[in-house]
Design a protein around this motif. Structure first.
Motif, PDB file in Angstrom:
ATOM      1  N   ALA A   1       0.819  -1.217   0.000  1.00  0.00           N
ATOM      2  CA  ALA A   1       0.000   0.000   0.000  1.00  0.00           C
ATOM      3  C   ALA A   1       0.853   1.268   0.000  1.00  0.00           C
ATOM      4  N   SER A   2       2.003   1.266   0.663  1.00  0.00           N
ATOM      5  CA  SER A   2       2.824   2.479   0.726  1.00  0.00           C
ATOM      6  C   SER A   2       3.374   2.829  -0.658  1.00  0.00           C
ATOM      7  N   ALA A   3       3.732   1.842  -1.447  1.00  0.00           N
ATOM      8  CA  ALA A   3       4.224   2.106  -2.799  1.00  0.00           C
ATOM      9  C   ALA A   3       3.112   2.640  -3.683  1.00  0.00           C
ATOM     10  N   VAL A   4       1.915   2.109  -3.516  1.00  0.00           N
ATOM     11  CA  VAL A   4       0.777   2.572  -4.316  1.00  0.00           C
ATOM     12  C   VAL A   4       0.463   4.027  -3.984  1.00  0.00           C
ATOM     13  N   VAL A   5       0.527   4.400  -2.727  1.00  0.00           N
ATOM     14  CA  VAL A   5       0.276   5.781  -2.320  1.00  0.00           C
ATOM     15  C   VAL A   5       1.326   6.705  -2.937  1.00  0.00           C
ATOM     16  N   ALA A   6       2.579   6.283  -2.943  1.00  0.00           N
ATOM     17  CA  ALA A   6       3.639   7.087  -3.554  1.00  0.00           C
ATOM     18  C   ALA A   6       3.400   7.257  -5.052  1.00  0.00           C
ATOM     19  N   LEU A   7       2.969   6.197  -5.724  1.00  0.00           N
ATOM     20  CA  LEU A   7       2.697   6.291  -7.155  1.00  0.00           C
ATOM     21  C   LEU A   7       1.531   7.227  -7.443  1.00  0.00           C
ATOM     22  N   VAL A   8       0.527   7.209  -6.591  1.00  0.00           N
ATOM     23  CA  VAL A   8      -0.614   8.117  -6.763  1.00  0.00           C
ATOM     24  C   VAL A   8      -0.158   9.562  -6.610  1.00  0.00           C
ATOM     25  N   PHE A   9       0.707   9.832  -5.645  1.00  0.00           N
ATOM     26  CA  PHE A   9       1.214  11.193  -5.468  1.00  0.00           C
ATOM     27  C   PHE A   9       2.063  11.639  -6.653  1.00  0.00           C
ATOM     28  N   VAL A  10       2.855  10.744  -7.214  1.00  0.00           N
ATOM     29  CA  VAL A  10       3.643  11.080  -8.405  1.00  0.00           C
ATOM     30  C   VAL A  10       2.713  11.437  -9.557  1.00  0.00           C
ATOM     31  N   GLY A  11       1.667  10.649  -9.761  1.00  0.00           N
ATOM     32  CA  GLY A  11       0.710  10.933 -10.821  1.00  0.00           C
ATOM     33  C   GLY A  11      -0.016  12.253 -10.616  1.00  0.00           C
ATOM     34  N   LEU A  12      -0.455  12.527  -9.389  1.00  0.00           N
ATOM     35  CA  LEU A  12      -1.134  13.790  -9.102  1.00  0.00           C
ATOM     36  C   LEU A  12      -0.213  14.983  -9.302  1.00  0.00           C
ATOM     37  N   PHE A  13       1.035  14.843  -8.876  1.00  0.00           N
ATOM     38  CA  PHE A  13       1.998  15.927  -9.053  1.00  0.00           C
ATOM     39  C   PHE A  13       2.192  16.217 -10.535  1.00  0.00           C
TER      40      PHE A  13
END
Length: 130
Positions: free
Chosen positions: A62-74
């Motif tokens: 889950a922590s990696a998925v959250v990081a990927l979501v933040f990269v996409g949003l950024f």
């Protein structure tokens, strides 16, 4: 190979192809407007597809998925801003032929500011003494 591996491979490959198309477009397109389009739309979609492909592989974490979501949003937030700044710099530097523009709102704004007719062109007022 599992179904998740196939989905991930398709997402990664399609995202990579879109990013490649964006890079080729940046090199081959003739003017600023087309290059801005190539640098933002397919590049952002390509990155989002690559992130989705990586997310499929890292799904239990889950922590990696959250990081990927933040990269996409950024990326979704910064790409339009960067494109707008490039357009504005191209307009002001004269790279964009103004006679080809249907409506030139930035030029109207610049003329209003130069004439002192726009509220943003007036000097800031001193705050009242307290």
């Amino acid at each position: 190979m599992s179904a998740g591996d196939w989905v991930s491979a398709v997402l990664l490959l399609s995202g990579s192809l879109l990013a490649l198309a964006a890079g080729i477009g940046m090199l081959r397109f003739p003017d600023l407007w087309m290059r801005m389009h190539a640098g933002t739309k397919p590049q952002v979609l390509g990155l989002l597809l690559v992130l989705a492909g990586v997310q499929v592989q890292l799904l239990p974490d889950a922590s990696a998925v959250v990081a990927l979501v933040f990269v996409g949003l950024f990326q979704l937030v910064t790409a339009p801003v960067a494109s707008h700044l490039l357009a504005r710099a191209g307009h002001r530097s004269g790279v964009v032929p103004r006679e080809q523009l249907v409506q030139d709102d930035l030029r109207v704004f610049e003329l209003e500011c130069a004439a002192g007719e726009h509220p943003e062109s007036s000097p800031p007022k001193d705050p009242p003494p307290s």
